[in-house]
Design a protein around this motif. Sequence first.
Motif, PDB file in Angstrom:
ATOM      1  N   ILE A 142      -1.354  -2.188  -8.198  1.00 53.34           N
ATOM      2  CA  ILE A 142      -1.750  -3.246  -7.412  1.00 53.34           C
ATOM      3  C   ILE A 142      -1.605  -4.665  -8.248  1.00 53.34           C
ATOM      4  O   ILE A 142      -1.013  -5.667  -7.663  1.00 53.34           O
ATOM      5  CB  ILE A 142      -3.282  -3.379  -7.004  1.00 53.34           C
ATOM      6  N   CYS A 143      -2.017  -4.701  -9.498  1.00 51.92           N
ATOM      7  CA  CYS A 143      -1.958  -5.985 -10.114  1.00 51.92           C
ATOM      8  C   CYS A 143      -1.482  -5.948 -11.493  1.00 51.92           C
ATOM      9  O   CYS A 143      -1.584  -6.911 -12.350  1.00 51.92           O
ATOM     10  CB  CYS A 143      -3.280  -6.714 -10.175  1.00 51.92           C
ATOM     11  N   ARG A 144      -0.824  -4.710 -11.919  1.00 51.06           N
ATOM     12  CA  ARG A 144      -0.296  -4.531 -13.354  1.00 51.06           C
ATOM     13  C   ARG A 144      -1.024  -4.880 -14.443  1.00 51.06           C
ATOM     14  O   ARG A 144      -0.699  -5.224 -15.676  1.00 51.06           O
ATOM     15  CB  ARG A 144       0.999  -5.360 -13.300  1.00 51.06           C
ATOM     16  N   ASN A 145      -2.345  -4.642 -14.199  1.00 48.68           N
ATOM     17  CA  ASN A 145      -3.196  -4.638 -15.177  1.00 48.68           C
ATOM     18  C   ASN A 145      -4.552  -3.894 -15.043  1.00 48.68           C
ATOM     19  O   ASN A 145      -5.390  -4.204 -14.099  1.00 48.68           O
ATOM     20  CB  ASN A 145      -3.841  -6.227 -15.520  1.00 48.68           C
ATOM     21  N   PRO A 197       0.904  -1.199   0.057  1.00 46.49           N
ATOM     22  CA  PRO A 197       0.042   0.080   0.116  1.00 46.49           C
ATOM     23  C   PRO A 197       0.860   1.230   0.029  1.00 46.49           C
ATOM     24  O   PRO A 197       0.524   2.193  -0.849  1.00 46.49           O
ATOM     25  CB  PRO A 197      -0.719  -0.209   1.361  1.00 46.49           C
ATOM     26  N   LYS A 198       1.999   1.351   0.835  1.00 41.66           N
ATOM     27  CA  LYS A 198       2.827   2.520   0.936  1.00 41.66           C
ATOM     28  C   LYS A 198       3.354   2.626  -0.639  1.00 41.66           C
ATOM     29  O   LYS A 198       3.354   3.867  -0.991  1.00 41.66           O
ATOM     30  CB  LYS A 198       3.947   2.439   1.923  1.00 41.66           C
ATOM     31  N   MET A 199       3.618   1.728  -1.460  1.00 41.96           N
ATOM     32  CA  MET A 199       4.338   2.080  -2.456  1.00 41.96           C
ATOM     33  C   MET A 199       3.363   2.175  -3.794  1.00 41.96           C
ATOM     34  O   MET A 199       3.734   2.863  -4.583  1.00 41.96           O
ATOM     35  CB  MET A 199       5.001   0.760  -3.053  1.00 41.96           C
ATOM     36  N   VAL A 200       2.118   1.972  -3.588  1.00 39.36           N
ATOM     37  CA  VAL A 200       0.874   2.182  -4.279  1.00 39.36           C
ATOM     38  C   VAL A 200       0.820   3.592  -4.476  1.00 39.36           C
ATOM     39  O   VAL A 200       0.711   4.185  -5.226  1.00 39.36           O
ATOM     40  CB  VAL A 200      -0.240   1.527  -4.347  1.00 39.36           C
TER      41      VAL A 200
END
Length: 370
Positions: A101-104, A36-39
């Motif tokens: 989050i999911c690369r899509n 979450p922090k990186m998002v």
Amino acid sequence: MSDLLRAPAEIKYAEELDWLESIDDSPKPFSWRLSPKMVRLFILGSERADGLDREIPQKWFGDRSFVERSIVTLASDRGLLLIGDPGTGKSWLAELLAAAICRNSTLVVQGTAGTTEDHIKYSWNVSMVIAKGQSRESMIPSPIMTAMEGGAIGRFEELTRSTSDVQDALISILSEKYISVPELDSDNIVFAKPGFSIIATANSRDRGVNDLSSALKRRFNFVRIPVVGNKKAEAEIVRFRTEELLRRHQIELDVPPTLLDVLLQSFADLRASSAAAGSDDEKLESALSTAEQIGVLEDAILHSNFFGERTLTAHTLASSLVGSLARREPEDLAILNKYLHGVIEPRSKEEGGSWPEFLEGGRDAIATLS
């Protein structure tokens, strides 16, 4: 990426996402690619206090709390509904969240009056059904079902534009986390894997088109995205998108900061006039959103590049503003003409600068369209 008209965020920022994933040692919910922090950092950009070896640019401009609440919602078992006026960046935020989050971010259903239950569940490959009968192989999963099977983020754009039947079909998906396929005798339930969630967007101006039921509302956490009211923040958004446009089209064109100020002030004036109007007939049909502001600037830049002297002028900017905002004739033209004479003309006499040329460009555009 160069051969794509518009690359999704996960492709556009692939190298950046790879790097963030390689240094991310914080806990990740479910099958998330980033914590979450990186998002949050990917979306809002890095600061010196983050201590990173490289700068991460800001991609969405808005209140930090909106992004954090959105991320927390997606880490729970509830859906996320981004609601706000047109042009407030709801879809862009949804795309960035899904990419991080999911690369899509491409598992998208577009809500319209023609959207059916099949669009959010499944349909059938008719030729395969005729040849081999109904089976999992002959089933065509919707983007939402694909997201369920992969533990990814599914997106539903303009939720309130779809009919109540379609909206109701989401209730069981959000509640039970599976889709039943009654046409099959076996293997007839598709379960959602951990990490699955739905990000929906809704236009607050569509209230009353197809209102959400209370049952569906309970399955979503609402995050209301307001219109950008801070002039500095809006200038950053417009500048960010303008730089993207110039890179994408490989355009080398000078955009004077003074003209950006003229554009921002013009939209601020028109919004104030719209807010003070006594009836809809006295308001422009345009929502006067940040997105429409970017559209005006994009039109002016492309016109200057292809038909001008490769330098943006106040005359061209005014012409693009009138051409983009005059959607009803003669009502919108009359409103814009009143604005030019009542606001821009006195300002051009008092302040000078780019305003006299902007006034002339607006008058010429109105004369052409009248």
